[in-house]
Design a protein around this motif. Structure first.
Motif, PDB file in Angstrom:
ATOM      1  N   SER A 144       5.564   4.122   5.414  1.00 48.43           N
ATOM      2  CA  SER A 144       4.362   4.242   4.599  1.00 48.43           C
ATOM      3  C   SER A 144       4.447   5.551   3.823  1.00 48.43           C
ATOM      4  O   SER A 144       4.729   6.601   4.405  1.00 48.43           O
ATOM      5  CB  SER A 144       3.100   4.214   5.463  1.00 48.43           C
ATOM      6  N   SER A 166       6.057  -9.776  -6.363  1.00 45.97           N
ATOM      7  CA  SER A 166       4.610  -9.894  -6.558  1.00 45.97           C
ATOM      8  C   SER A 166       4.162  -8.901  -7.611  1.00 45.97           C
ATOM      9  O   SER A 166       4.898  -7.976  -7.972  1.00 45.97           O
ATOM     10  CB  SER A 166       3.855  -9.657  -5.239  1.00 45.97           C
ATOM     11  N   THR A 216       2.954  -4.052   1.466  1.00 47.05           N
ATOM     12  CA  THR A 216       1.657  -3.900   0.795  1.00 47.05           C
ATOM     13  C   THR A 216       1.689  -2.663  -0.085  1.00 47.05           C
ATOM     14  O   THR A 216       2.330  -1.656   0.257  1.00 47.05           O
ATOM     15  CB  THR A 216       0.513  -3.804   1.830  1.00 47.05           C
ATOM     16  N   TYR A 217       0.998  -2.727  -1.239  1.00 51.09           N
ATOM     17  CA  TYR A 217       0.999  -1.592  -2.180  1.00 51.09           C
ATOM     18  C   TYR A 217      -0.309  -1.585  -2.956  1.00 51.09           C
ATOM     19  O   TYR A 217      -0.971  -2.611  -3.111  1.00 51.09           O
ATOM     20  CB  TYR A 217       2.197  -1.658  -3.126  1.00 51.09           C
ATOM     21  N   HIS A 218      -0.689  -0.391  -3.447  1.00 50.58           N
ATOM     22  CA  HIS A 218      -1.927  -0.209  -4.204  1.00 50.58           C
ATOM     23  C   HIS A 218      -1.704   0.842  -5.290  1.00 50.58           C
ATOM     24  O   HIS A 218      -0.823   1.697  -5.171  1.00 50.58           O
ATOM     25  CB  HIS A 218      -3.082   0.231  -3.294  1.00 50.58           C
ATOM     26  N   GLY A 230      -3.907  -3.952  -6.135  1.00 50.35           N
ATOM     27  CA  GLY A 230      -2.862  -3.963  -5.118  1.00 50.35           C
ATOM     28  C   GLY A 230      -2.529  -5.371  -4.699  1.00 50.35           C
ATOM     29  O   GLY A 230      -3.112  -6.349  -5.184  1.00 50.35           O
ATOM     30  N   ASN A 231      -1.582  -5.476  -3.763  1.00 49.02           N
ATOM     31  CA  ASN A 231      -1.157  -6.790  -3.303  1.00 49.02           C
ATOM     32  C   ASN A 231      -0.461  -6.643  -1.948  1.00 49.02           C
ATOM     33  O   ASN A 231       0.020  -5.556  -1.602  1.00 49.02           O
ATOM     34  CB  ASN A 231      -0.210  -7.450  -4.301  1.00 49.02           C
ATOM     35  N   THR A 232      -0.414  -7.738  -1.198  1.00 53.28           N
ATOM     36  CA  THR A 232       0.271  -7.781   0.099  1.00 53.28           C
ATOM     37  C   THR A 232       1.051  -9.080   0.170  1.00 53.28           C
ATOM     38  O   THR A 232       0.538 -10.143  -0.223  1.00 53.28           O
ATOM     39  CB  THR A 232      -0.734  -7.702   1.267  1.00 53.28           C
ATOM     40  N   LEU A 290       6.536  -7.460   6.114  1.00 50.63           N
ATOM     41  CA  LEU A 290       5.241  -7.410   5.451  1.00 50.63           C
ATOM     42  C   LEU A 290       5.207  -6.161   4.579  1.00 50.63           C
ATOM     43  O   LEU A 290       5.456  -5.053   5.065  1.00 50.63           O
ATOM     44  CB  LEU A 290       4.106  -7.382   6.471  1.00 50.63           C
ATOM     45  N   GLY A 310       5.308  -0.892   4.495  1.00 50.11           N
ATOM     46  CA  GLY A 310       5.934  -2.110   4.964  1.00 50.11           C
ATOM     47  C   GLY A 310       6.461  -1.963   6.374  1.00 50.11           C
ATOM     48  O   GLY A 310       6.671  -0.846   6.869  1.00 50.11           O
TER      49      GLY A 310
END
Length: 287
Positions: A161, A229, A208-210, A245-247, A206, A283
């Motif tokens: 992270s 994505s 994820t980002y913002h 953002g998206n995951t 997995l 992730g």
């Protein structure tokens, strides 16, 4: 020497000395004449000798006490050494006896084919059970590339992270967003200097980002050049700030690279600081 005894002895000696030097005066009651004729110098010499003897006795008494303490200490030390010696001797004898019995038992087992081969069969069976446990198969319900059944494998701890510590402007298409401050990096697969996560172990991840921006800004997650994505931030009015953002779950192979990059906008902006960590990338390996 006790003081009372010493004074009593001194008085007795003085009386004896006077009686021996002038017996007639003492017995006839002429005490005054005897005291005047007493040899004072001889009396003083006797007192000096008595005091010297007393001092010697006191000194010898102290030495005796000291020597008694030394003797007692040495005696305790000898007892301790004797106990240690006997303990070592006992342990050595026990060890030798145990080794002798083991060798004797082993020799008897080898000489007896029934016992020897029975023990060998038990060891082979135990080894076979241990090997079979390592190859237990588990159902793979996703019916993926490994089919319905696959071997259970260990999962290495992989998780990262990071966040962006500064504002990026202008941001043009293809600009890699380098989240330069690391919060967690188990597995050491994320590089904060390049912004790239290199897959250390094949599996399902997995991610994820913002992002945050006051301008229209688009970013996307890329796996070896392939878009995975997308996300965007677009303020509805000037001066306002928007976040997006998206995951996603993806299957990645060891050695592949994953990163964030901007696209579409010629002069986008990405907002984030050390205090306000709006832009992040994280992730971890699921299985």
């Amino acid at each position: 020497m006790d003081t009372y005894v010493f004074m009593y002895t001194l008085s007795f000696v003085v009386f004896y000395f006077i009686n021996a030097a002038h017996p007639n005066e003492v017995h006839t009651g002429h005490n005054t004449d005897a005291a005047e004729k007493l040899d004072i110098s001889s009396f003083n010499e006797i007192l000096v000798q008595i005091m010297q003897l007393k001092n010697k006795l006191d000194e010898q008494g102290k030495q005796i006490v000291f020597l008694e303490g030394v003797v007692q200490e040495q005696s305790d030390r000898i007892n301790e050494l004797e106990k240690t010696h006997f303990a070592d001797k006992y342990l050595t004898e026990e060890r030798n006896e145990s080794e002798h019995n083991n060798q004797k038992n082993l020799s008897s087992e080898i000489q007896n084919p029934v016992i020897y081969h029975d023990k060998e069969r038990r060891m082979n069976k135990l080894e076979s059970i241990t090997k079979s446990k390592k190859n237990i198969v588990q159902p793979n319900l996703d019916n993926g590339e490994h089919g319905w059944l696959r071997k259970k494998r260990s999962v290495t701890n992989v998780a990262f992270s990071a966040y962006l510590s500064k504002i990026l402007y202008p941001v043009s298409p293809g600009h890699v967003i380098k989240c330069d401050r690391v919060i967690l990096n188990d597995g050491h697969a994320y590089n904060p200097y390049t912004g790239v996560f290199t897959v250390p172990q094949s599996g399902v991840y997995l991610l994820t980002y913002h992002l945050s921006s006051i301008k229209s800004t688009h970013i996307r997650l890329v796996l070896d050049g392939r878009v995975i994505s997308n996300a965007m931030a677009e303020a509805s009015a000037p001066g306002e700030e928007d976040m997006g953002g998206n995951t996603i779950l993806i299957r990645a192979s060891v050695g592949q690279s994953i990163w964030l990059e901007s696209y579409h906008d010629l002069a986008g902006e990405i907002r984030s600081t050390s205090s306000y960590r709006f832009t992040t990338l994280s992730g971890y390996l699921l299985y």
